[in-house]
Design a protein around this motif. Structure first.
Motif, PDB file in Angstrom:
ATOM      1  N   LEU A  13      38.227  97.852  28.333  1.00  0.00           N
ATOM      2  CA  LEU A  13      39.070  98.692  29.177  1.00  0.00           C
ATOM      3  C   LEU A  13      40.350  97.948  29.569  1.00  0.00           C
ATOM      4  O   LEU A  13      41.435  98.525  29.565  1.00  0.00           O
ATOM      5  CB  LEU A  13      38.306  99.133  30.424  1.00  0.00           C
ATOM      6  N   TYR A  14      40.232  96.672  29.880  1.00  0.00           N
ATOM      7  CA  TYR A  14      41.402  95.858  30.217  1.00  0.00           C
ATOM      8  C   TYR A  14      42.383  95.840  29.048  1.00  0.00           C
ATOM      9  O   TYR A  14      43.584  96.038  29.233  1.00  0.00           O
ATOM     10  CB  TYR A  14      40.966  94.433  30.577  1.00  0.00           C
ATOM     11  N   SER A  19      46.795  95.580  28.295  1.00  0.00           N
ATOM     12  CA  SER A  19      47.455  94.999  27.122  1.00  0.00           C
ATOM     13  C   SER A  19      48.167  96.044  26.273  1.00  0.00           C
ATOM     14  O   SER A  19      49.234  95.797  25.736  1.00  0.00           O
ATOM     15  CB  SER A  19      46.442  94.239  26.267  1.00  0.00           C
ATOM     16  N   GLN A  20      47.565  97.236  26.146  1.00  0.00           N
ATOM     17  CA  GLN A  20      48.160  98.287  25.325  1.00  0.00           C
ATOM     18  C   GLN A  20      48.990  99.273  26.137  1.00  0.00           C
ATOM     19  O   GLN A  20      49.623 100.154  25.576  1.00  0.00           O
ATOM     20  CB  GLN A  20      47.079  99.027  24.538  1.00  0.00           C
ATOM     21  N   GLY A  21      48.949  99.164  27.459  1.00  0.00           N
ATOM     22  CA  GLY A  21      49.805  99.976  28.311  1.00  0.00           C
ATOM     23  C   GLY A  21      49.348 101.400  28.584  1.00  0.00           C
ATOM     24  O   GLY A  21      50.143 102.244  28.966  1.00  0.00           O
ATOM     25  N   TYR A  75      39.534  90.895  38.663  1.00  0.00           N
ATOM     26  CA  TYR A  75      38.197  90.431  38.290  1.00  0.00           C
ATOM     27  C   TYR A  75      38.152  90.041  36.813  1.00  0.00           C
ATOM     28  O   TYR A  75      37.646  88.972  36.460  1.00  0.00           O
ATOM     29  CB  TYR A  75      37.162  91.521  38.584  1.00  0.00           C
ATOM     30  N   VAL A  76      38.689  90.889  35.947  1.00  0.00           N
ATOM     31  CA  VAL A  76      38.692  90.595  34.511  1.00  0.00           C
ATOM     32  C   VAL A  76      39.515  89.352  34.232  1.00  0.00           C
ATOM     33  O   VAL A  76      39.082  88.452  33.502  1.00  0.00           O
ATOM     34  CB  VAL A  76      39.200  91.801  33.693  1.00  0.00           C
ATOM     35  N   GLU A  77      40.690  89.264  34.812  1.00  0.00           N
ATOM     36  CA  GLU A  77      41.576  88.124  34.561  1.00  0.00           C
ATOM     37  C   GLU A  77      40.962  86.808  35.038  1.00  0.00           C
ATOM     38  O   GLU A  77      41.123  85.776  34.385  1.00  0.00           O
ATOM     39  CB  GLU A  77      42.924  88.353  35.211  1.00  0.00           C
TER      40      GLU A  77
END
Length: 81
Positions: A13-14, A19-21, A75-77
């Motif tokens: 999802l991130y 990343s893909q906007g 959280y992901v980062e």
């Protein structure tokens, strides 16, 4: 539901959202050839929603749309990148 499956959904999802906007996030659509996969992923979305990591943006029979919250992006980062 395995920890790796839960984390992979967030990473995917991130990548899609950040990343893909695609600012509206992503979603799941029920596939009648593999309904168990949809049920598992729906449970994962519910898990992360309860943690405040994902926010549902739309839901109806057979599909669900969601996006990472600001906390979810952090959280992901911090934990998965």
């Amino acid at each position: 539901m395995q920890k790796h499956e839960r984390e992979q959904l967030l990473v995917d999802l991130y990548e899609h959202q950040i990343s893909q906007g695609h600012i509206n996030g992503g979603g799941l659509k029920k596939d009648n050839s593999n309904p168990e996969d949809y049920i598992t992923k729906r449970a994962i979305v519910k898990f992360w929603e309860e943690q405040g990591v994902i926010e549902k943006t739309a839901e109806a029979i057979g599909f669900i749309n969601f996006k990472l919250t600001a906390y979810g992006i952090e959280y992901v980062e911090q934990n998965l990148k």
